[in-house]
Design a protein around this motif. Structure first.
Motif, PDB file in Angstrom:
ATOM      1  N   LEU A 190      -2.349   9.752   3.021  1.00  0.00           N
ATOM      2  CA  LEU A 190      -2.517   8.345   2.679  1.00  0.00           C
ATOM      3  C   LEU A 190      -3.886   7.839   3.105  1.00  0.00           C
ATOM      4  O   LEU A 190      -4.539   7.081   2.372  1.00  0.00           O
ATOM      5  N   ASP A 191      -4.368   8.240   4.281  1.00  0.00           N
ATOM      6  CA  ASP A 191      -5.645   7.726   4.776  1.00  0.00           C
ATOM      7  C   ASP A 191      -6.804   8.105   3.856  1.00  0.00           C
ATOM      8  O   ASP A 191      -7.813   7.391   3.797  1.00  0.00           O
ATOM      9  N   ASP A 192      -6.680   9.214   3.132  1.00  0.00           N
ATOM     10  CA  ASP A 192      -7.764   9.644   2.243  1.00  0.00           C
ATOM     11  C   ASP A 192      -7.913   8.740   1.020  1.00  0.00           C
ATOM     12  O   ASP A 192      -8.993   8.694   0.409  1.00  0.00           O
ATOM     13  N   VAL A 193      -6.853   8.073   0.643  1.00  0.00           N
ATOM     14  CA  VAL A 193      -6.890   7.255  -0.577  1.00  0.00           C
ATOM     15  C   VAL A 193      -6.586   5.783  -0.289  1.00  0.00           C
ATOM     16  O   VAL A 193      -6.492   4.985  -1.217  1.00  0.00           O
ATOM     17  N   ARG A 194      -6.434   5.423   0.966  1.00  0.00           N
ATOM     18  CA  ARG A 194      -6.044   4.056   1.306  1.00  0.00           C
ATOM     19  C   ARG A 194      -7.038   3.029   0.740  1.00  0.00           C
ATOM     20  O   ARG A 194      -6.644   2.014   0.158  1.00  0.00           O
ATOM     21  N   ALA A 195      -8.349   3.293   0.921  1.00  0.00           N
ATOM     22  CA  ALA A 195      -9.349   2.318   0.472  1.00  0.00           C
ATOM     23  C   ALA A 195      -9.245   2.074  -1.032  1.00  0.00           C
ATOM     24  O   ALA A 195      -9.330   0.934  -1.502  1.00  0.00           O
ATOM     25  N   ARG A 196      -9.064   3.140  -1.804  1.00  0.00           N
ATOM     26  CA  ARG A 196      -8.951   2.985  -3.256  1.00  0.00           C
ATOM     27  C   ARG A 196      -7.696   2.221  -3.633  1.00  0.00           C
ATOM     28  O   ARG A 196      -7.725   1.347  -4.511  1.00  0.00           O
ATOM     29  N   LEU A 197      -6.574   2.536  -2.979  1.00  0.00           N
ATOM     30  CA  LEU A 197      -5.326   1.840  -3.264  1.00  0.00           C
ATOM     31  C   LEU A 197      -5.431   0.351  -2.935  1.00  0.00           C
ATOM     32  O   LEU A 197      -4.948  -0.507  -3.686  1.00  0.00           O
ATOM     33  N   VAL A 198      -6.070   0.046  -1.798  1.00  0.00           N
ATOM     34  CA  VAL A 198      -6.238  -1.356  -1.409  1.00  0.00           C
ATOM     35  C   VAL A 198      -7.073  -2.094  -2.449  1.00  0.00           C
ATOM     36  O   VAL A 198      -6.747  -3.215  -2.851  1.00  0.00           O
ATOM     37  N   VAL A 240       0.840  -1.199   0.000  1.00  0.00           N
ATOM     38  CA  VAL A 240       0.000   0.000   0.000  1.00  0.00           C
ATOM     39  C   VAL A 240       0.873   1.246   0.000  1.00  0.00           C
ATOM     40  O   VAL A 240       0.610   2.205  -0.744  1.00  0.00           O
ATOM     41  N   ARG A 241       1.942   1.241   0.792  1.00  0.00           N
ATOM     42  CA  ARG A 241       2.837   2.400   0.847  1.00  0.00           C
ATOM     43  C   ARG A 241       3.489   2.645  -0.505  1.00  0.00           C
ATOM     44  O   ARG A 241       3.583   3.791  -0.971  1.00  0.00           O
ATOM     45  N   GLN A 242       3.947   1.583  -1.148  1.00  0.00           N
ATOM     46  CA  GLN A 242       4.592   1.747  -2.451  1.00  0.00           C
ATOM     47  C   GLN A 242       3.612   2.264  -3.514  1.00  0.00           C
ATOM     48  O   GLN A 242       3.965   3.097  -4.345  1.00  0.00           O
TER      49      GLN A 242
END
Length: 601
Positions: A224-232, A115-117
């Motif tokens: 990161l928290d704002d887009v975490r769900a989409r990235l996951v 997720v970080r990458q």
């Protein structure tokens, strides 16, 4: 399936004719799809897995929303752009994908590092850069030494020597380089550079790359928290696809497939069977129906075209011989640069390329393209090349070109605002900054307004007129091209090629003759099509002959004479592949690639 009538000639394309042609052309490809589906279905049956119709519809809706469309418009787009009907999408794409996901148990949770990458790749800092790509380390080191000695010439070196056409045509510019987007050695080399620095030679696979840093772009401020769900979700989908592919490969490896479609002896022993998958038959009828559903409309159009041309040949009492076909293939090979070491047309290499690109037996290239071309040339006859045609083609191919930076805007008001900023400091650097900041065209934005040198008679008259009216260092007014507004800054002009019209007259004459003949062939076929009565029962359409049009003196083959359209004039001005080019930028002379927003209507 269709009835075609021209004059006193009436021909029919029957269901069996069309089915036979479809299977001959696409049967192997369609059978592979049916075999793969059967393999997946058998695995699902074995594991008690079912994929319901509602699940398929739900997945279609989810994908449509992902692209900002409702289901209806998404399916319309698929049919218009990819020739995939809703039923084909459900059965051949969505169902296998969902079934394989189930078989793979592919709901995979990405690790925190992944997720970080992904976040760093999409929202992190990036490097503005040019690259130079060659095939050997020795060549890369030689060009790197030249670049170090004259850093401002890096773009010219990339344009002249790089084997990566996309970046070479843009003076080495590439989209900003981001972390985790490719080879880690390449990423590290790019991010280690300061503005103006040139990297060591970096090897990526079998290519050797030199990077010049043109600056750094800061990271996006999105948390990161704002887009975490989409990235996951994106990572889950990617990992799901990979897991599904692995499962499918294992199923294919374990399956016993007996493909008899293209083996006449074995097909005779199993009438009506196209293949056996783990002992289960795939019928010839299933292949035929799938071929007709997927390709029937297109193949029927080809057969109608062939019939119209045959009727026209018969009416004109003309024939196409094998010698005609061989001569046309040789002409095509030679005109596109396929020659043997002794200078003769390399027909074998040309036919090999056509077989590879078309992925159809070569007889269809001959039947659909070569024979039709020869026939229409016979029906059209000769064309006239004027002195004006020669002058324009010479200017387009060998004349000077305007080197410009262009800012593309989407409204006149915004263009006037940017023009006001531009005229306060009309320098290449300032115009580049404005293009990077304001241009609505992605290409000119990422390349700081740089476009390939603009040639005369290239099919964009408004743009060309403004570019050639400027002096080096001058700024244009606001120029409207189609629905876009442009601000143009002239950096200078290239030198014309050191050739005279007399030296290349024969080559240009032959090229223009071919292009004019091609334009007249298209017009003639339109005339044939409009003059025919065509009942297409597959498409459910019926066409009556258009009213006959009187001949105007000078019109070929009984067609009305007419002037060239802007697009046809641009086509005549384009230099052909293999024509002698000025040594400065051979690729630009051949393609004249410009941002899409610059295209005239």
């Amino acid at each position: 399936m269709a009835t075609i009538k021209t004059g006193g000639s009436v021909d029919k394309v029957t269901y069996d004719d069309l089915a036979k042609e479809c299977v001959a052309r696409y049967g192997a490809e369609i059978l592979d799809n049916l075999i793969n589906r059967r393999i997946i279905q058998q695995a699902c049956d074995q594991h008690g897995i079912t994929v319901s119709e509602s699940e398929v519809k739900g997945e279609v809706n989810r994908i449509a929303k992902k692209f900002g469309l409702d289901e209806e418009n998404w399916l319309k787009m698929l049919q218009a752009e990819r020739n995939v009907t809703p039923a084909q999408n459900d059965n051949d794409i969505i169902w296998p994908m969902l079934a394989l996901r189930r078989l793979a148990h592919a709901g995979i949770e990405p690790a925190p590092d992944e997720v970080r990458q992904a976040f760093e790749n999409q929202f992190g800092a990036s490097v503005k850069a040019r690259i130079l790509v060659v095939k050997s380390r020795q060549e890369a080191e030689r060009l790197r030494a030249k670049a170090l000695a004259a850093p401002d010439e890096f773009g010219a070196l990339a344009r002249q020597h790089s084997v990566d056409v996309g970046s070479a045509s843009a003076n080495g510019w590439v989209q900003p380089i981001r972390l985790h987007s490719g080879d880690p050695h390449f990423d590290r080399a790019a991010f280690a550079l300061q503005e103006g620095q040139i990297s060591e030679v970096v090897q990526v696979a079998d290519q050797f790359i030199v990077i010049k840093c043109e600056g750094h772009l800061p990271a996006d401020t999105t948390p990161l928290d704002d887009v975490r769900a989409r990235l996951v979700e994106e990572l889950q989908e990617r990992k799901s696809r990979q897991a599904s592919s692995d499962v499918f490969r294992r199923l294919q490896d374990a399956a016993t497939v007996d493909n008899v479609l293209n083996d006449p002896a074995r097909a005779a022993a199993r009438p009506g069977v196209a293949a056996l998958v783990n002992g289960e038959p795939v019928t010839l009828d299933a292949v035929r129906e799938a071929c007709l559903e997927r390709h029937g409309a297109d193949v029927l159009e080809l057969l109608i075209t062939r019939t119209l041309i045959d009727q026209a040949l018969a009416a004109a009492k003309q024939t196409v011989t094998q010698a005609d076909i061989d001569a046309e293939i040789a002409r095509a090979a030679e005109s596109l640069g396929f020659r043997t070491p002794d200078g003769r047309p390399d027909v074998a290499a040309w036919m090999e390329r056509m077989a590879r690109e078309e992925r159809l037996p070569l007889r269809y290239y001959v039947d659909d393209v070569v024979r039709s071309t020869v026939a229409l040339k016979k029906l059209v006859g000769g064309v006239t090349v004027t002195q004006e045609d020669l002058d324009r083609a010479f200017a387009a191919t060998f004349g000077p070109r305007a080197r410009c930076r262009i800012i593309v805007l989407d409204s006149q008001r915004r263009a006037q605002e940017v023009w006001q900023l531009a005229r306060q400091k009309p320098t290449a650097e300032h115009i580049g900054d404005l293009a990077e900041r304001c241009s609505v065209d992605p290409t000119t934005k990422s390349l700081r307004g740089e476009v390939p040198p603009i040639r005369r008679w290239g099919g964009q008259p408004a743009l060309e007129r403004e570019a050639f009216a400027l002096k080096p260092g001058e700024l244009s007014g606001v120029v409207q091209v189609a629905d876009r507004f442009m601000v143009i800054f002239c950096e200078g002009f290239t030198e014309p090629a050191a050739v005279t019209l007399a030296e290349v007259r024969g080559e240009l004459h032959a090229d223009i003759t071919e292009k004019k003949q091609r334009i007249e062939m298209a017009r003639h076929f339109t005339h044939l099509r409009e003059g025919a009565a065509i009942d297409n029962f597959l498409a459910g359409t019926s066409q009556s002959p258009a009213s006959p049009r009187g001949n105007v003196a000078g019109g070929p083959s009984g067609l009305p004479g007419s002037t060239l359209t802007a697009a046809e004039a641009a086509e005549l001005a384009r230099p052909r592949a293999g024509s002698r080019q000025a040594p400065r930028t051979p690729s630009a002379a051949d393609s004249q690639v410009v941002p899409a927003a610059h295209a005239a209507p």
